[in-house]
Design a protein around this motif. Sequence first.
Motif, PDB file in Angstrom:
ATOM      1  N   VAL A  47       0.847  -1.200   0.000  1.00 54.21           N
ATOM      2  CA  VAL A  47       0.000   0.000   0.000  1.00 54.21           C
ATOM      3  C   VAL A  47       0.880   1.247   0.000  1.00 54.21           C
ATOM      4  CG1 VAL A  47      -1.712   1.272   1.314  1.00 54.21           C
ATOM      5  CG2 VAL A  47      -1.863  -1.200   1.155  1.00 54.21           C
ATOM      6  N   VAL A  48       1.906   1.227   0.867  1.00 48.70           N
ATOM      7  CA  VAL A  48       2.793   2.390   0.953  1.00 48.70           C
ATOM      8  C   VAL A  48       3.449   2.661  -0.398  1.00 48.70           C
ATOM      9  CG1 VAL A  48       4.912   3.251   1.998  1.00 48.70           C
ATOM     10  CG2 VAL A  48       3.211   2.066   3.401  1.00 48.70           C
ATOM     11  N   VAL A  49       3.983   1.607  -1.012  1.00 48.53           N
ATOM     12  CA  VAL A  49       4.689   1.778  -2.282  1.00 48.53           C
ATOM     13  C   VAL A  49       3.727   2.298  -3.343  1.00 48.53           C
ATOM     14  CG1 VAL A  49       5.811   0.552  -4.160  1.00 48.53           C
ATOM     15  CG2 VAL A  49       6.460   0.071  -1.819  1.00 48.53           C
ATOM     16  N   TYR A  50       2.513   1.731  -3.349  1.00 48.47           N
ATOM     17  CA  TYR A  50       1.576   2.116  -4.407  1.00 48.47           C
ATOM     18  C   TYR A  50       1.233   3.596  -4.303  1.00 48.47           C
ATOM     19  CZ  TYR A  50      -2.205   2.127  -7.695  1.00 48.47           C
ATOM     20  OH  TYR A  50      -2.983   2.406  -8.781  1.00 48.47           O
ATOM     21  N   PHE A  51       0.941   4.048  -3.085  1.00 42.64           N
ATOM     22  CA  PHE A  51       0.461   5.421  -2.977  1.00 42.64           C
ATOM     23  C   PHE A  51       1.581   6.441  -3.013  1.00 42.64           C
ATOM     24  CE2 PHE A  51      -3.304   3.147  -1.591  1.00 42.64           C
ATOM     25  CZ  PHE A  51      -4.218   3.772  -2.424  1.00 42.64           C
ATOM     26  N   GLN A  64       6.499   1.638 -12.373  1.00 39.90           N
ATOM     27  CA  GLN A  64       7.356   0.884 -11.463  1.00 39.90           C
ATOM     28  C   GLN A  64       6.670   0.650 -10.115  1.00 39.90           C
ATOM     29  OE1 GLN A  64      10.875   2.766 -10.068  1.00 39.90           O
ATOM     30  NE2 GLN A  64      11.891   0.832  -9.605  1.00 39.90           N
ATOM     31  N   HIS A  65       5.924   1.647  -9.653  1.00 38.27           N
ATOM     32  CA  HIS A  65       5.287   1.484  -8.335  1.00 38.27           C
ATOM     33  C   HIS A  65       4.274   0.354  -8.375  1.00 38.27           C
ATOM     34  CE1 HIS A  65       2.526   3.882 -10.622  1.00 38.27           C
ATOM     35  NE2 HIS A  65       1.640   3.927  -9.662  1.00 38.27           N
ATOM     36  N   ARG A  66       3.574   0.206  -9.510  1.00 39.78           N
ATOM     37  CA  ARG A  66       2.611  -0.898  -9.609  1.00 39.78           C
ATOM     38  C   ARG A  66       3.327  -2.231  -9.620  1.00 39.78           C
ATOM     39  NH1 ARG A  66      -1.584   0.571 -14.244  1.00 39.78           N
ATOM     40  NH2 ARG A  66      -2.431  -1.416 -13.583  1.00 39.78           N
ATOM     41  N   PHE A  67       4.449  -2.244 -10.325  1.00 37.09           N
ATOM     42  CA  PHE A  67       5.246  -3.466 -10.382  1.00 37.09           C
ATOM     43  C   PHE A  67       5.657  -3.909  -8.978  1.00 37.09           C
ATOM     44  CE2 PHE A  67       9.490  -5.343 -10.589  1.00 37.09           C
ATOM     45  CZ  PHE A  67       9.244  -6.413 -11.412  1.00 37.09           C
ATOM     46  N   LEU A  68       6.209  -2.953  -8.222  1.00 41.56           N
ATOM     47  CA  LEU A  68       6.673  -3.300  -6.881  1.00 41.56           C
ATOM     48  C   LEU A  68       5.501  -3.693  -5.983  1.00 41.56           C
ATOM     49  CD1 LEU A  68       9.335  -0.509  -6.429  1.00 41.56           C
ATOM     50  CD2 LEU A  68       9.755  -2.939  -6.789  1.00 41.56           C
ATOM     51  N   THR A  69       4.366  -3.018  -6.182  1.00 41.26           N
ATOM     52  CA  THR A  69       3.199  -3.341  -5.362  1.00 41.26           C
ATOM     53  C   THR A  69       2.762  -4.779  -5.595  1.00 41.26           C
ATOM     54  OG1 THR A  69       2.483  -1.067  -5.561  1.00 41.26           O
ATOM     55  CG2 THR A  69       0.843  -2.653  -4.844  1.00 41.26           C
ATOM     56  N   VAL A  70       2.648  -5.152  -6.869  1.00 44.08           N
ATOM     57  CA  VAL A  70       2.211  -6.516  -7.161  1.00 44.08           C
ATOM     58  C   VAL A  70       3.232  -7.516  -6.627  1.00 44.08           C
ATOM     59  CG1 VAL A  70       1.560  -8.112  -8.976  1.00 44.08           C
ATOM     60  CG2 VAL A  70       0.946  -5.731  -9.175  1.00 44.08           C
ATOM     61  N   LEU A  71       4.502  -7.151  -6.753  1.00 43.55           N
ATOM     62  CA  LEU A  71       5.544  -8.050  -6.262  1.00 43.55           C
ATOM     63  C   LEU A  71       5.416  -8.235  -4.743  1.00 43.55           C
ATOM     64  CD1 LEU A  71       7.735  -9.472  -7.839  1.00 43.55           C
ATOM     65  CD2 LEU A  71       9.320  -7.675  -7.249  1.00 43.55           C
ATOM     66  N   LEU A  72       5.063  -7.159  -4.049  1.00 43.16           N
ATOM     67  CA  LEU A  72       4.896  -7.262  -2.593  1.00 43.16           C
ATOM     68  C   LEU A  72       3.656  -8.091  -2.243  1.00 43.16           C
ATOM     69  CD1 LEU A  72       5.956  -3.685  -1.562  1.00 43.16           C
ATOM     70  CD2 LEU A  72       6.872  -5.792  -0.608  1.00 43.16           C
ATOM     71  N   ILE A  73       2.596  -7.925  -3.043  1.00 38.69           N
ATOM     72  CA  ILE A  73       1.409  -8.744  -2.787  1.00 38.69           C
ATOM     73  C   ILE A  73       1.751 -10.217  -3.019  1.00 38.69           C
ATOM     74  CG2 ILE A  73      -0.958  -9.208  -3.506  1.00 38.69           C
ATOM     75  CD1 ILE A  73      -1.162  -6.295  -4.297  1.00 38.69           C
ATOM     76  N   PHE A  74       2.545 -10.450  -4.048  1.00 38.20           N
ATOM     77  CA  PHE A  74       2.993 -11.822  -4.268  1.00 38.20           C
ATOM     78  C   PHE A  74       3.724 -12.350  -3.041  1.00 38.20           C
ATOM     79  CE2 PHE A  74       6.749 -14.357  -5.021  1.00 38.20           C
ATOM     80  CZ  PHE A  74       6.155 -15.537  -5.403  1.00 38.20           C
ATOM     81  N   LEU A  75       4.563 -11.489  -2.485  1.00 33.07           N
ATOM     82  CA  LEU A  75       5.349 -11.897  -1.318  1.00 33.07           C
ATOM     83  C   LEU A  75       4.420 -12.325  -0.178  1.00 33.07           C
ATOM     84  CD1 LEU A  75       8.493 -11.666  -0.892  1.00 33.07           C
ATOM     85  CD2 LEU A  75       7.921  -9.872   0.693  1.00 33.07           C
ATOM     86  N   THR A  76       3.342 -11.561  -0.009  1.00 34.09           N
ATOM     87  CA  THR A  76       2.349 -11.940   0.995  1.00 34.09           C
ATOM     88  C   THR A  76       1.778 -13.320   0.692  1.00 34.09           C
ATOM     89  OG1 THR A  76       1.704  -9.684   1.496  1.00 34.09           O
ATOM     90  CG2 THR A  76       0.072 -11.375   1.883  1.00 34.09           C
ATOM     91  N   GLY A  77       1.392 -13.515  -0.572  1.00 34.16           N
ATOM     92  CA  GLY A  77       0.807 -14.799  -0.956  1.00 34.16           C
ATOM     93  C   GLY A  77       1.771 -15.943  -0.698  1.00 34.16           C
ATOM     94  N   MET A  78       3.018 -15.741  -1.097  1.00 36.26           N
ATOM     95  CA  MET A  78       4.007 -16.817  -0.972  1.00 36.26           C
ATOM     96  C   MET A  78       4.265 -17.119   0.505  1.00 36.26           C
ATOM     97  SD  MET A  78       5.634 -18.747  -2.974  1.00 36.26           S
ATOM     98  CE  MET A  78       6.445 -20.166  -2.273  1.00 36.26           C
TER      99      MET A  78
END
Lengths: 775, 141
Positions: free
Chosen positions: A15-19, A106-120
């Motif tokens: 959330v932080v990265v996205y906003f 880039q911010h969307r990229f990092l956000t999705v990557l962080l959400i992935f991290l949560t999932g993993m």
Amino acid sequence: MIPILLTSLPLVLAVVVYFNGPLRAALTGKIAAACLLLLLGILAYVSSSPSLQHLLSSSIEWVPSLGVELLFSVNGFSRLMLFLIFGVGTVIFFYASDYLKSHPQQHRFLTVLLIFLTGMTGIVVSDNLIQLFIFWEVTSVTSYLLIGFKHEDAKSRWNALQALLVTGSGGVVLLLGFILLGSIAGSFDFQQIVQSKESILAHPYAVPAAICILIGALTKSGQFPFHFWLPNAMSAPTPVSAFLHSATMVKAGVFIVAKFTPIFTTQPYWDWPLVALGSITMLYASVMGLMQSDLKKILAYTTLAVLGLLMMLLGVGTELAVKSAIVFLLGHALYKSVLFLSAGSIDHAVHTREVGKLGGLFRWMPLTAITACLAALSKSGFPPFFGFLSKEYVYKAGLAEEAIAPFIIAMAVLTNMLLMALALKVGVHPYFSKKNSVPAAGKAHDPSPWMTFGPLMLASLGLAIGMFPAWISEHVTNPAVSTILMSEVSISMKLWHGLNLPLLLSVLTLAGGLSVYAMRHNRIFDKTRESTITDPFEKIYRSGHDGLIALTIWITGFIQSGSLKRYFIWMISFFVFLVMTKLILIGAPPKSSYETPLTLLDVSISIMMIAGMFGALITKSRLIMLLALSLVGFGIAWIFAVYSAPDLAITQILVETLIVVLFVLCIRKMSMIRSLTRVSTRVRDIALATLAGAIMTVLVLKSQWIQFAPSISEELMEWSYPLAKGKNVVNVILVDFRALDTFGEIIVLGIAALGVGILVTSNRSKSKEKSSNTP
Amino acid sequence: MKSIILTQTTKFLTPAFVILSLFITYRGHNLPGGGFIGGLMLSTAFALLAVSDGVEKARHALRVSPEFLIAAGLCIALISGLPALLGDDAFMKSLWLPEFSLPLLGKIHLGTPIVFDIGVFMTVAGFTLKVFFSLCREEEN
């Protein structure tokens, strides 16, 4: 506490990265990376201090009334995975924050990557199977988004969808397996499932459950014949390939297999598919890898091969095999992500990943070259690297297996030779080969320290673990193996085992690998982008995909023809079919007795209704047809009134009135019905209408004696006044007893009103467009 | 459909129907009636107006849009279920005020089911009128 923190904090970071937007993404990405490192430190600290062990598992009440709990726990194996996720994740985030610098998304990229991290993380720490499945799907969806990150490119979108469809359908099958298993064990709590192992294995559903879980795991880990999505997933930006498609997500399948090993190991339906498909995958993928020209594609195929090896080892399932699988998994995550990141750095610097065009990059990118070399040497299994150790263990495990030792050894040696050649091709050739030189190489340089330091650390770690394996064996791999096998394991790791067969096999592998590498300029292996072979399974997938789309187009055209009449026929036929089937299944009533005798009034109302119906049939005036039909409606209202249902009668009259008025408004400008439909059409319509009417009549007659549950109408009558203070039972039911149902109904009304509004408005704007187009 | 008889009759019928619909809704708890029927009756009143004087006039006479009626009705129905939550009861459990008497109207008994029924009344009326007005206007165009 700790697992929940690990799972949720990446989400907060997302959330932080996205906003913070794209402009600050390079900074926020690094902050995220630092946070991941911090989490890794916390995890290491907590799991190493005995007094804090209680923090490692926790649960949250989710739906207490259904006994659903979110269960989180960290055991030896999940700790290893968490180290990988957060360790490699830290490197990846530092890398990615500079890799995509000044990319507008880039911010969307990092956000999705962080959400992935949560999932993993969620997959790894979940002890509730349904919860695990949800996180599993999170990784599938984020993987889809990341593969399709360059969404302007049709190929990227296709690849992303392919990955989603393959892993997603595997996910559905996995869920099926979980549900089967949960229904056998009576709980979705993994610990309880493990405890009821005996009863599960004795149950007839054990085999389908195991196979469903296997399919889910095999699709996720890209095992033969579902392997084709992984090489295609390389259209993702390099950090994604390094993180999701080599170090973590594709290992989720291996993780699931390992997690269920305590239950299903030594069952033939579990072991043999793993051994067979795993070994096919490793050989197939390493051969396919030889014929690729793209650095990342080569790496993807080697990843497949390693995953195949891991699956095979877990299928073998002995203590040594599991130990070697874990060691290999760890080693692979360390060197493979490094190789990916180095490939990304090359791409970043010289804008090509074609092996044939690369060479001599050491002069311009020394740090990247050293890093890649370290990783490649580890991957090739040169002593004293970690890769050497893990290979030795594979050979040891293979030799210890009694029944199929020759087969496993042969497969493993062959695959390792090819893997070694590929490692050298990816990690050494682009930097030291003198033969080719990139035209743009003069301008190439090492990327920023953020992008070089992390991979170098990981690569050196491979060397360090290789030289001092005892510590990692005691603290990381042995606990993991103990978790999987559910018994204390104390196999120590040493670099030097003396002169024995595994060492000989290693030497053989090295020799073989070097000779394959020497043949890299051979016509078969020296591919360019144009001459690489497409995977045959890719073609099968494509024809299946196209076939599915053609089928849906055909079905849609067949059912939704756009003709109102056709829709009506579908609806009525389907209703007739459903009700008739059910009526036949229920059977005939015991005896037909109607307590109420027919009165003169009933007969006259019926005659009025029948007359109305025939009137509607023969008239050619729409208005008369409508009025005649309303006779039927009002007749029904009359019957309601006679048989003491005043509420229904009033409602029916009002609805009928409104409908008639509305229809009159709508049809008053329409012409008379000039031509009637063809005789054959009429016959069909009459037949269908008669059938539907007959079915409805039978249904009404039968409903007199069909009682699926005890009737509650008496109680409702009794309760109405004392409990709900209302004498009108119908209304009391509507607004009190079943108020929630009514609430749902009026919500539906509201939605329907919106639908009507939109339909009419869009129709109007269309007709306006038409009229403006045709002057 | 301009007809002097219809227009003149409607002048009296519409207000009568509106009052009747409210009454029917209120008495629904003990006698035939209730929110569904009341809502349909209210829409009949304005449907009549639409037929005699045109949709625009009927819309104007309604003062609020049918969409507003639907939204407000749903909100009221939802709100009627909330007081029970405050008292630690299940959502939509009915609560009643003590009985009292008023001149003319007799015994008055108010509770959340009546509020709920008013929500139903407004939603049903809004739905019917929305459909009716949309189709009528389509026809007029």
